[in-house]
Motif scaffolding. Structure first.
Motif, PDB file in Angstrom:
ATOM      1  N   VAL A   1      -7.513 -37.536  -8.833  1.00 23.70           N
ATOM      2  CA  VAL A   1      -6.778 -36.987  -8.180  1.00 23.70           C
ATOM      3  C   VAL A   1      -5.268 -37.395  -7.902  1.00 23.70           C
ATOM      4  N   GLY A   2      -5.097 -38.711  -7.690  1.00 18.79           N
ATOM      5  CA  GLY A   2      -3.954 -39.390  -7.593  1.00 18.79           C
ATOM      6  C   GLY A   2      -3.026 -39.327  -9.038  1.00 18.79           C
ATOM      7  N   LYS A   3      -3.448 -39.412 -10.105  1.00 12.53           N
ATOM      8  CA  LYS A   3      -2.870 -39.063 -11.212  1.00 12.53           C
ATOM      9  C   LYS A   3      -2.346 -37.767 -11.456  1.00 12.53           C
ATOM     10  N   PHE A   4      -3.208 -36.779 -10.964  1.00 11.63           N
ATOM     11  CA  PHE A   4      -2.944 -35.427 -11.224  1.00 11.63           C
ATOM     12  C   PHE A   4      -1.802 -34.857 -10.185  1.00 11.63           C
ATOM     13  N   VAL A   5      -1.685 -35.790  -8.918  1.00 13.76           N
ATOM     14  CA  VAL A   5      -0.716 -35.506  -7.727  1.00 13.76           C
ATOM     15  C   VAL A   5       0.694 -36.316  -8.312  1.00 13.76           C
ATOM     16  N   LYS A   6       0.513 -37.421  -8.983  1.00 14.92           N
ATOM     17  CA  LYS A   6       1.851 -37.953  -9.366  1.00 14.92           C
ATOM     18  C   LYS A   6       2.512 -37.095 -10.524  1.00 14.92           C
ATOM     19  N   ASP A   7       1.487 -36.703 -11.268  1.00 19.92           N
ATOM     20  CA  ASP A   7       2.101 -35.902 -12.621  1.00 19.92           C
ATOM     21  C   ASP A   7       2.689 -34.447 -12.232  1.00 19.92           C
ATOM     22  N   PHE A   8       1.949 -33.968 -11.252  1.00 24.06           N
ATOM     23  CA  PHE A   8       2.445 -32.677 -10.814  1.00 24.06           C
ATOM     24  C   PHE A   8       3.443 -32.201  -9.792  1.00 24.06           C
ATOM     25  N   TYR A   9       3.141 -33.384  -8.886  1.00 21.28           N
ATOM     26  CA  TYR A   9       4.420 -33.211  -7.483  1.00 21.28           C
ATOM     27  C   TYR A   9       5.486 -34.229  -7.617  1.00 21.28           C
ATOM     28  N   VAL A  10       5.146 -35.627  -7.855  1.00 21.22           N
ATOM     29  CA  VAL A  10       5.976 -36.634  -7.541  1.00 21.22           C
ATOM     30  C   VAL A  10       7.056 -37.061  -8.594  1.00 21.22           C
ATOM     31  N   GLU A  11       8.149 -37.134  -8.114  1.00 23.42           N
ATOM     32  CA  GLU A  11       9.172 -37.589  -9.154  1.00 23.42           C
ATOM     33  C   GLU A  11      10.162 -38.758  -8.558  1.00 23.42           C
ATOM     34  N   LYS A  12       9.937 -39.688  -8.977  1.00 20.53           N
ATOM     35  CA  LYS A  12      11.107 -40.934  -8.368  1.00 20.53           C
ATOM     36  C   LYS A  12      10.783 -40.935  -6.805  1.00 20.53           C
ATOM     37  N   GLY A  13       9.618 -41.006  -6.341  1.00 18.87           N
ATOM     38  CA  GLY A  13       9.481 -41.384  -5.064  1.00 18.87           C
ATOM     39  C   GLY A  13       9.627 -39.957  -3.908  1.00 18.87           C
ATOM     40  N   LEU A  14       9.696 -38.701  -4.540  1.00 19.97           N
ATOM     41  CA  LEU A  14       9.970 -37.590  -3.752  1.00 19.97           C
ATOM     42  C   LEU A  14       8.777 -36.666  -4.379  1.00 19.97           C
TER      43      LEU A  14
END
Length: 234
Positions: free
Chosen positions: A25-38
């Motif tokens: 889930v963590g990787k999915f969230v970072k790939d789908f939602y997170v970009e440069k701390g936002l």
């Protein structure tokens, strides 16, 4: 009469394989939602009333239900440590409309945060009340221990009530309050998100200076509840 077929070896193996599957889930969230701390939530709208409920009157605007649900269903996957940027795309709004939309979104989630704060205050009052009950029952336990000839039900009642109050108080403090703390973090995250507008959605990283500007704005903003009846709780 019902007959149950015996599972074949292949079916059993398939069940075993399914039980071993998992999702990062963590990787999915970072790939789908997170970009440069936002964390970004991007939505496409066709007009003003896709966001502001069409039944709202001027000066008392309210979010359209499906729009709020879209935000919340996406935000549930974003950890609270990431500030959220809400990107509203697909329509050119006037400055007055943009100001109204941003204020309505933030007021809506500030009220949600206020609801959680009220629940936390209620939880705290109940914990204090149970602590007081525990003290009273402890006194009765001590008094009953000084009279060994008391009937057994009468002697044991304060002891049982003491442990019931202790159990309920512990549950409220260690379980319910932890859940409320998490709810408050999530509500505060939404109440402090940054709202941006784009006529057309562009899938790409924002410029570093834009990211830094957004981070500075989010960190420096203070969530102010629409009513002063809610005091800050912890």
């Amino acid at each position: 009469m019902f007959f149950t077929k015996r599972k074949s070896r292949r079916q059993i193996q398939n069940l075993k394989n399914l039980s071993k599957k998992s999702v990062d889930v963590g990787k999915f969230v970072k790939d789908f939602y997170v970009e440069k701390g936002l964390a970004y939530i991007s939505c496409n709208v066709g007009g003003y009333n896709d966001i502001i409920d069409r039944y709202s009157v001027k000066g008392y605007e309210w979010l359209e239900e499906s729009f709020a649900r879209f935000i919340e269903e996406n935000a549930i996957y974003i950890p609270p440590e990431y500030p959220i940027v809400l990107e509203i795309c697909g329509h050119r709004f006037t400055k007055e409309q943009r100001d109204c939309i941003e204020a309505t979104i933030l007021d809506y989630y500030a009220l949600k945060m206020g609801d959680v704060q009220m629940s936390m205050q209620s939880n705290r009052r109940r914990i204090v009340f149970l602590l007081a009950l525990m003290l009273v029952f402890a006194i009765f336990v001590y008094i009953s221990s000084q009279f060994p000839n008391l009937p057994r039900p009468l002697a044991e009642a304060p002891f049982v009530l003491f442990w019931m109050a202790l159990w309920d108080g512990a549950e409220m403090f260690f379980l319910d309050r932890q859940d409320l703390q998490q709810d408050k973090l999530e509500a505060a995250q939404l109440a402090s998100m940054k709202v941006t507008f784009y006529e057309k959605f562009e899938d790409g990283p924002a410029e570093p200076d834009v990211v830094q500007e957004l981070l500075d704005q989010i960190e420096n903003e203070e969530v102010i509840l629409p009513s002063t009846q809610w005091d800050q709780d912890e």
